[in-house]
Design a protein around this motif. Structure first.
Motif, PDB file in Angstrom:
ATOM      1  N   ASN A   1      42.431  36.649  55.417  1.00 31.52           N
ATOM      2  CA  ASN A   1      42.860  36.969  56.607  1.00 31.52           C
ATOM      3  C   ASN A   1      41.597  38.579  56.957  1.00 31.52           C
ATOM      4  O   ASN A   1      41.678  39.020  55.752  1.00 31.52           O
ATOM      5  CB  ASN A   1      44.206  37.191  56.876  1.00 31.52           C
ATOM      6  CG  ASN A   1      44.935  35.902  57.031  1.00 31.52           C
ATOM      7  OD1 ASN A   1      45.518  35.025  57.399  1.00 31.52           O
ATOM      8  ND2 ASN A   1      46.329  36.113  56.070  1.00 31.52           N
ATOM      9  N   ASP A   2      41.808  38.713  58.080  1.00 30.60           N
ATOM     10  CA  ASP A   2      40.941  40.121  58.382  1.00 30.60           C
ATOM     11  C   ASP A   2      40.555  39.536  59.932  1.00 30.60           C
ATOM     12  O   ASP A   2      40.702  39.185  60.849  1.00 30.60           O
ATOM     13  CB  ASP A   2      39.440  38.967  57.913  1.00 30.60           C
ATOM     14  CG  ASP A   2      38.540  40.956  58.313  1.00 30.60           C
ATOM     15  OD1 ASP A   2      39.189  41.890  58.831  1.00 30.60           O
ATOM     16  OD2 ASP A   2      37.642  41.274  57.632  1.00 30.60           O
ATOM     17  N   LEU A   3      42.737  40.657  60.009  1.00 33.95           N
ATOM     18  CA  LEU A   3      42.922  41.274  61.412  1.00 33.95           C
ATOM     19  C   LEU A   3      41.692  41.557  62.464  1.00 33.95           C
ATOM     20  O   LEU A   3      42.058  42.116  63.902  1.00 33.95           O
ATOM     21  CB  LEU A   3      43.983  41.487  61.309  1.00 33.95           C
ATOM     22  CG  LEU A   3      45.153  40.022  61.003  1.00 33.95           C
ATOM     23  CD1 LEU A   3      46.596  41.393  60.403  1.00 33.95           C
ATOM     24  CD2 LEU A   3      44.988  39.189  61.645  1.00 33.95           C
ATOM     25  N   LYS A   4      40.877  42.253  61.692  1.00 33.65           N
ATOM     26  CA  LYS A   4      40.234  42.738  62.335  1.00 33.65           C
ATOM     27  C   LYS A   4      39.178  42.197  63.066  1.00 33.65           C
ATOM     28  O   LYS A   4      38.467  42.464  64.050  1.00 33.65           O
ATOM     29  CB  LYS A   4      38.541  43.892  61.695  1.00 33.65           C
ATOM     30  CG  LYS A   4      39.809  44.913  60.788  1.00 33.65           C
ATOM     31  CD  LYS A   4      39.030  45.943  60.298  1.00 33.65           C
ATOM     32  CE  LYS A   4      37.957  45.521  59.089  1.00 33.65           C
ATOM     33  NZ  LYS A   4      38.577  44.449  58.126  1.00 33.65           N
ATOM     34  N   ARG A   5      38.895  40.772  62.866  1.00 34.64           N
ATOM     35  CA  ARG A   5      38.290  40.211  63.621  1.00 34.64           C
ATOM     36  C   ARG A   5      38.999  39.643  64.759  1.00 34.64           C
ATOM     37  O   ARG A   5      38.151  39.344  65.748  1.00 34.64           O
ATOM     38  CB  ARG A   5      37.770  38.597  62.428  1.00 34.64           C
ATOM     39  CG  ARG A   5      36.868  39.453  61.559  1.00 34.64           C
ATOM     40  CD  ARG A   5      36.429  38.217  60.905  1.00 34.64           C
ATOM     41  NE  ARG A   5      36.072  37.914  59.192  1.00 34.64           N
ATOM     42  CZ  ARG A   5      35.793  37.494  58.620  1.00 34.64           C
ATOM     43  NH1 ARG A   5      35.813  36.425  58.660  1.00 34.64           N
ATOM     44  NH2 ARG A   5      35.200  37.984  57.416  1.00 34.64           N
ATOM     45  N   LEU A   6      40.737  39.467  64.247  1.00 31.78           N
ATOM     46  CA  LEU A   6      41.186  38.865  65.959  1.00 31.78           C
ATOM     47  C   LEU A   6      40.864  39.964  67.308  1.00 31.78           C
ATOM     48  O   LEU A   6      40.786  39.767  67.716  1.00 31.78           O
ATOM     49  CB  LEU A   6      41.843  38.631  65.328  1.00 31.78           C
ATOM     50  CG  LEU A   6      43.476  38.780  66.298  1.00 31.78           C
ATOM     51  CD1 LEU A   6      42.871  36.928  67.488  1.00 31.78           C
ATOM     52  CD2 LEU A   6      44.846  38.256  65.945  1.00 31.78           C
ATOM     53  N   TYR A   7      40.760  41.387  66.982  1.00 29.71           N
ATOM     54  CA  TYR A   7      41.158  42.659  67.337  1.00 29.71           C
ATOM     55  C   TYR A   7      39.859  42.620  68.184  1.00 29.71           C
ATOM     56  O   TYR A   7      39.563  43.001  69.546  1.00 29.71           O
ATOM     57  CB  TYR A   7      41.245  43.737  66.648  1.00 29.71           C
ATOM     58  CG  TYR A   7      41.004  45.042  67.879  1.00 29.71           C
ATOM     59  CD1 TYR A   7      42.141  45.414  68.896  1.00 29.71           C
ATOM     60  CD2 TYR A   7      40.409  46.168  67.218  1.00 29.71           C
ATOM     61  CE1 TYR A   7      42.056  46.326  69.218  1.00 29.71           C
ATOM     62  CE2 TYR A   7      39.989  46.962  68.173  1.00 29.71           C
ATOM     63  CZ  TYR A   7      40.601  47.374  68.728  1.00 29.71           C
ATOM     64  OH  TYR A   7      40.797  48.171  70.154  1.00 29.71           O
ATOM     65  N   GLN A   8      38.747  42.863  67.391  1.00 33.05           N
ATOM     66  CA  GLN A   8      36.947  43.025  67.847  1.00 33.05           C
ATOM     67  C   GLN A   8      37.240  41.514  69.032  1.00 33.05           C
ATOM     68  O   GLN A   8      35.995  41.865  70.115  1.00 33.05           O
ATOM     69  CB  GLN A   8      36.545  42.603  66.938  1.00 33.05           C
ATOM     70  CG  GLN A   8      36.455  43.883  65.696  1.00 33.05           C
ATOM     71  CD  GLN A   8      35.437  44.142  64.986  1.00 33.05           C
ATOM     72  OE1 GLN A   8      35.271  42.920  63.989  1.00 33.05           O
ATOM     73  NE2 GLN A   8      35.395  45.119  63.718  1.00 33.05           N
ATOM     74  N   ARG A   9      37.544  40.319  68.961  1.00 36.15           N
ATOM     75  CA  ARG A   9      37.622  39.437  69.801  1.00 36.15           C
ATOM     76  C   ARG A   9      37.716  39.740  71.063  1.00 36.15           C
ATOM     77  O   ARG A   9      37.733  39.268  71.888  1.00 36.15           O
ATOM     78  CB  ARG A   9      38.274  38.259  69.083  1.00 36.15           C
ATOM     79  CG  ARG A   9      37.681  36.832  69.931  1.00 36.15           C
ATOM     80  CD  ARG A   9      37.803  35.950  68.984  1.00 36.15           C
ATOM     81  NE  ARG A   9      37.439  35.273  67.666  1.00 36.15           N
ATOM     82  CZ  ARG A   9      35.941  34.607  68.102  1.00 36.15           C
ATOM     83  NH1 ARG A   9      35.712  34.222  69.165  1.00 36.15           N
ATOM     84  NH2 ARG A   9      35.054  34.906  66.900  1.00 36.15           N
TER      85      ARG A   9
END
Length: 376
Positions: free
Chosen positions: A10-18
């Motif tokens: 998982n890489d939740l930073k990507r979700l936040y950035q989106r």
């Protein structure tokens, strides 16, 4: 040889950035409102999520485990029978088992289907008896248990009064036919842990039902058992609430849930196409939502080392059956002798990265590694 880039579970930073712009706007607005619990954001998300699932009531709570405990306490309090056993699968991480013990109930474990790793309907119905207080069906890995078949079976054996609780913590948006999980049983629970298909940026959970009496009990129990402010109407209550910031974030993410689930399914299909006879991916049914890409491998430890060397993270969900946890050995439980498939699977399970923010290159990297393993 150049070391490959890591493909993360998982890489939740990507979700936040989106969603960064929308999140910043809604979180700021929520904080500026000065209303951080039991406010408009929570009411809005609860209504929207209930509509999405197809239930009349959604009660937001602090996390998925609280949701399970509150749902169990609510159905047992209304159940005409006085049984203390709860039928559960033993391979789902221990959350339903904990909910049983915290309610002074006894988990009665049943075996699973080899292909789906979901509770066997036949095993569930064979375990039902006069001592059964409830059935918890866990839609594990994003797969779907055939709850209508269980309910039909209960009718056939004269046990239609036994409540069915859906544990949907890994199955937001999963379907069976035209119905969405969470609307199939008497009551359902969800977790919004950050890595879920619909995840908060903190923690949260929900209980959903279309039974007004159950909804009323959960509403009381999740806030101290109050019937009105400072007046306790039910024993066994607690303080379990979702804060307004998490509700606001979840309401931003909810409209994209179906499309992001489609992306998960497409990624899992790619992995299945790259694999061969040495790996068998778990199949949760046509309405599954690929919360995890789980496979069975006879040489799991070697496979994990192999994938790591090629930059692919792996994990195991879950490495120990509930009934075999050392810390729970002295707690009451039943059915531990009838878990042949569960025991045959536990040492072979392995999870691959499967989330909609994987890049095309990362997906290809996983597929290439799977192909190399099959070629050995």
């Amino acid at each position: 040889m150049t070391k490959p880039n890591a493909v993360p579970m998982n890489d939740l930073k990507r979700l936040y950035q989106r969603y960064e712009v929308k999140i910043a706007r809604e979180v700021t607005s929520t904080l500026q409102s000065g209303w951080w619990l039991n406010g408009a954001a929570g009411k809005r998300f609860a209504a929207n999520f209930a509509k999405f699932v197809g239930a009349s009531d959604c009660i937001l709570v602090a996390n998925g485990t609280d949701a399970l405990e509150l749902a169990l306490r609510s159905v047992v309090g209304l159940n005409a029978s006085h049984g203390r056993e709860v039928i559960v699968a033993a391979n789902a991480g221990g959350y339903a088992s904990c909910a049983c013990w915290h309610n002074d109930l006894v988990p009665h474990y049943v075996d699973i289907e080899p292909a789906s790793q979901l509770a066997s309907i036949q095993a569930v119905l064979e375990a039902v008896g006069a001592d059964t207080a409830a059935i918890v069906v866990t839609h594990l890995y994003g797969g779907v248990v055939d709850v209508p078949a269980i309910r039909a079976g209960l009718i056939d054996v004269g046990m239609s009064h036994i409540p069915v609780i859906e544990d949907c913590a890994q199955a937001h948006g999963a379907r069976i036919g035209d119905e969405t999980v969470g609307s199939l049983g008497d009551i359902a629970t969800f977790s919004f842990y950050p890595t879920k298909n619909l995840g908060a940026m903190g923690d949260g959970g929900a209980v959903l039902t279309s039974n007004p009496r159950l909804a009323d009990r959960v509403r009381q129990l999740h806030q101290y058992g109050w019937s009105s402010k400072y007046h306790v109407g039910l024993p066994g209550g607690r303080n379990s609430r979702m804060d307004e910031v998490q509700a606001a974030i979840l309401d931003i993410l909810l409209p994209d849930l179906n499309s992001r689930n489609e992306q998960r399914r497409a990624i899992l299909d790619r992995f299945k196409s790259a694999a061969g006879s040495r790996l068998r991916f778990v199949d949760g049914g046509s309405g599954a939502v690929a919360h995890l890409a789980v496979l069975l491998c006879d040489d799991r430890d070697a496979f994990r080392v192999f994938m790591k060397a090629r930059g692919v993270d792996t994990d195991v969900h879950y490495p120990v059956l509930d009934c075999d946890q050392a810390g729970w050995a002295d707690l009451p439980m039943k059915g531990t002798q009838n878990l042949a498939v569960s025991r045959a699977s536990i040492g072979r399970l392995c999870s691959l990265p499967c989330h909609p923010d994987l890049t095309s290159d990362e997906i290809e990297q996983v597929c290439k590694a799977l192909g190399e393993w099959e070629a050995l």
